[in-house]
Write an enzyme that holds these catalytic residues in place. Structure first.
Site, PDB file in Angstrom:
ATOM      1  N   ASP A 106       0.868  -1.177   0.000  1.00 14.58           N
ATOM      2  CA  ASP A 106       0.000   0.000   0.000  1.00 14.58           C
ATOM      3  C   ASP A 106       0.908   1.231   0.000  1.00 14.58           C
ATOM      4  OD1 ASP A 106       1.027   0.209   2.527  1.00 14.58           O
ATOM      5  OD2 ASP A 106      -0.895   0.098   3.566  1.00 14.58           O
ATOM      6  N   SER A 107       0.315   2.429  -0.010  1.00 16.80           N
ATOM      7  CA  SER A 107       1.133   3.632  -0.128  1.00 16.80           C
ATOM      8  C   SER A 107       1.396   4.289   1.222  1.00 16.80           C
ATOM      9  CB  SER A 107       0.415   4.648  -1.005  1.00 16.80           C
ATOM     10  OG  SER A 107      -0.753   5.084  -0.327  1.00 16.80           O
ATOM     11  N   GLY A 108       0.815   3.746   2.274  1.00 18.50           N
ATOM     12  CA  GLY A 108       0.918   4.392   3.581  1.00 18.50           C
ATOM     13  C   GLY A 108      -0.187   5.397   3.828  1.00 18.50           C
ATOM     14  N   GLY A 109      -0.936   5.729   2.787  1.00 16.10           N
ATOM     15  CA  GLY A 109      -1.983   6.752   2.922  1.00 16.10           C
ATOM     16  C   GLY A 109      -2.994   6.422   4.004  1.00 16.10           C
ATOM     17  N   ASP A 160      -3.001   8.197  -1.577  1.00 15.15           N
ATOM     18  CA  ASP A 160      -4.360   8.746  -1.627  1.00 15.15           C
ATOM     19  C   ASP A 160      -4.784   9.223  -0.252  1.00 15.15           C
ATOM     20  OD1 ASP A 160      -4.448   6.205  -0.479  1.00 15.15           O
ATOM     21  OD2 ASP A 160      -6.531   5.922  -1.044  1.00 15.15           O
ATOM     22  N   GLN A 201     -11.635   6.895  -4.695  1.00 12.08           N
ATOM     23  CA  GLN A 201     -12.184   7.278  -3.385  1.00 12.08           C
ATOM     24  C   GLN A 201     -13.550   7.939  -3.598  1.00 12.08           C
ATOM     25  OE1 GLN A 201     -11.279   6.591  -0.354  1.00 12.08           O
ATOM     26  NE2 GLN A 201      -9.137   5.896  -0.505  1.00 12.08           N
ATOM     27  N   GLY A 228     -11.316   3.180   0.739  1.00  9.47           N
ATOM     28  CA  GLY A 228     -12.301   3.861   1.574  1.00  9.47           C
ATOM     29  C   GLY A 228     -13.589   3.083   1.771  1.00  9.47           C
ATOM     30  N   ASP A 278      -7.673  -8.127   0.187  1.00  8.94           N
ATOM     31  CA  ASP A 278      -6.749  -8.384   1.293  1.00  8.94           C
ATOM     32  C   ASP A 278      -7.465  -8.033   2.576  1.00  8.94           C
ATOM     33  OD1 ASP A 278      -6.398  -5.330   0.904  1.00  8.94           O
ATOM     34  OD2 ASP A 278      -5.421  -5.769   2.797  1.00  8.94           O
ATOM     35  N   CYS A 316     -11.834 -29.347   5.793  1.00  4.74           N
ATOM     36  CA  CYS A 316     -10.693 -28.489   5.445  1.00  4.74           C
ATOM     37  C   CYS A 316      -9.447 -29.331   5.219  1.00  4.74           C
ATOM     38  CB  CYS A 316     -10.461 -27.478   6.563  1.00  4.74           C
ATOM     39  SG  CYS A 316      -9.095 -26.354   6.232  1.00  4.74           S
ATOM     40  N   CYS A 318      -6.324 -28.049   5.166  1.00  6.15           N
ATOM     41  CA  CYS A 318      -5.120 -27.334   5.614  1.00  6.15           C
ATOM     42  C   CYS A 318      -4.298 -28.215   6.559  1.00  6.15           C
ATOM     43  CB  CYS A 318      -5.484 -25.999   6.271  1.00  6.15           C
ATOM     44  SG  CYS A 318      -5.910 -26.116   8.021  1.00  6.15           S
ATOM     45  N   CYS A 321      -5.880 -28.679  10.095  1.00  2.00           N
ATOM     46  CA  CYS A 321      -7.039 -29.585  10.166  1.00  2.00           C
ATOM     47  C   CYS A 321      -6.666 -31.027   9.830  1.00  2.00           C
ATOM     48  CB  CYS A 321      -8.164 -29.090   9.256  1.00  2.00           C
ATOM     49  SG  CYS A 321      -8.907 -27.572   9.880  1.00  2.00           S
ATOM     50  N   HIS A 347      -4.953 -22.145   9.336  1.00  2.00           N
ATOM     51  CA  HIS A 347      -6.322 -22.556   8.977  1.00  2.00           C
ATOM     52  C   HIS A 347      -7.135 -21.375   8.431  1.00  2.00           C
ATOM     53  CE1 HIS A 347     -10.345 -24.120   9.000  1.00  2.00           C
ATOM     54  NE2 HIS A 347     -10.683 -23.014   9.641  1.00  2.00           N
TER      55      HIS A 347
END
Ligand SMILES: [Zn+2]
Length: 395
Positions: A106-109, A160, A201, A228, A278, A316, A318, A321, A347
């Site tokens: 990300d940009s840190g915004g 942004d 935005q 946003g 994410d 599951c 994973c 599990c 998991h």
């Protein structure tokens, strides 16, 4: 690190690298592939969050085993500690954290703007105080891109301003800055092996969102993010903004819905043309002793699991599990053993990564609309009010 010394031949391959192919569509949902210098990203995709160049409690090998392809790291955190110059000196983010797959920064915004009491915004940028030691720093679009170029992720984000979603006047001012800053980010970006995404935005205001989607898509970014959202608006507001933005952004480029990630949010987003997600939710819940399953949330601290030989989820595949009982996981939690966070994170991440993969397969086979309707009817995660963004002080 910079692109100095690279030949133009490498540059043309790098540009091809960021092509996006859509292999199937169902309604507005898409199954595609985004090509990056560190590998292909099959979309839709869920990206685990590695705030401080580590997905908390999980090794890169475990991340690979659970099926992760793209992971995210935070510019604000890495700028403050250890500093982007040190990361570059150590060979860049992939080498530093030993993740050979695609990375997004990300940009840190978002982090800077969430420091409500200790930052000042002007047209040029933002001055803020570190949450670590109170020292003063300044981010501008140019600075954010320079930091992201030093870190070296495959996908980098424009700087942004994320405004409170319901404040019209603030959103108008913030949008003008976000748009001017997007142009400035494009102007200074220099590495051909990184794809810079623009961010839409505009809060909950349809006209501002439409204007932003039109403006940002006119700049020629190789991908677009919707920022946003999941910051205090209702689910209905989020869905109507996604509907609107989906209709404006160009079809042939990937769309990334930032910081959104309950299982139901993934489905709502994919139904509205989103490709990349994410969220810190899976790892944060894991550290609060909660397992995410597609039938709900399991609090493993609960005494009813004390003698339960079953895995978290019998369906599951994973590592957790396949190997461990609920009774063992509860024992680790009660004994405050660190392995609890690792096994629950594996998991929970697997659950979301696999959900995105299952949805991809459903789009390819034409079954997604049925899949989505079944899932949403169950309303398992609909009421979740978990915040999905990373606060500056960690989780
Ligand atoms: Zn599992």
């Amino acid at each position: 690190m910079s692109a100095e010394g690279q030949t133009s031949g490498q540059e043309s391959r790098a540009i091809q690298t960021f092509s996006f192919e859509i292999h199937a569509r169902q309604g507005r949902a898409r199954a595609g592939i985004f090509y990056t210098p560190h590998g292909e990203i099959l979309t839709p995709v869920f990206a685990p969050v590695g705030t401080q160049a580590t997905v908390k409690a999980v090794t890169p090998a475990q991340l690979g085993d659970l099926g992760a392809t793209l992971i995210l790291a935070n510019t604000y955190h890495l700028y403050l500690r250890p500093g982007e110059e040190l990361v570059a000196e150590m060979g860049g983010l992939h080498q530093f954290m030993q993740w050979s797959g695609p990375i997004l920064t990300d940009s840190g915004g978002y982090q800077v703007f969430s420091l409500a009491d200790s930052r000042r915004v002007d047209e040029e940028g933002v001055t803020f105080k570190s949450h670590i030691d109170g020292s003063e720093h300044r981010f501008t679009p140019e600075k954010a891109i320079a930091i992201e170029e030093s870190l070296g992720a495959d996908i980098i984000m424009a700087f942004d301003e994320c405004a409170p979603p319901n404040d019209r006047a603030y959103n108008e001012r913030a949008l003008a800055r976000t748009h001017a800053w997007a142009e400035r980010c494009l102007k200074v970006k220099s590495r051909p092996d990184q794809a810079l995404f623009g961010i839409v935005q505009g809060g909950i205001f349809p006209d501002l969102r439409a204007e932003s989607a039109r403006f940002i898509s006119s700049l020629g970014f190789p991908g677009h993010a919707i920022g946003g959202l999941s910051v205090g608006e209702t689910k209905e507001e989020m869905k109507s903004i996604l509907d609107l933005v989906d209709g404006v952004l160009p079809e042939g480029k990937p769309r990334y819905l930032m910081g959104v990630g309950t299982p139901e949010d993934l489905i709502h987003g994919i139904l509205r043309g989103v490709d990349i997600f994410d969220c810190v939710l899976p790892t944060r819940l894991a550290r609060h002793n909660a397992a995410m399953t597609l039938t709900g949330r399991l609090n493993l601290m609960n005494a009813t699991f004390g003698r339960d030989p079953k895995p978290i989820d019998e369906n599951c595949r994973c590592y957790t599990c396949q190997k461990f009982s609920r009774a063992y996981l509860r024992h680790l939690i009660v004994a405050r053993e660190m392995l609890a966070a690792t096994l629950l994170s594996i998991h929970n991440l697997h659950t979301l990564v696999k959900l995105a993969g299952d949805i991809r397969n459903a789009i390819l086979s034409g079954d997604f609309e049925e899949f989505a309707a079944d899932f949403l009817n169950r309303k398992v995660w609909e009421e979740s009010s978990e915040t999905s963004f990373e606060p500056p002080g960690g989780e």
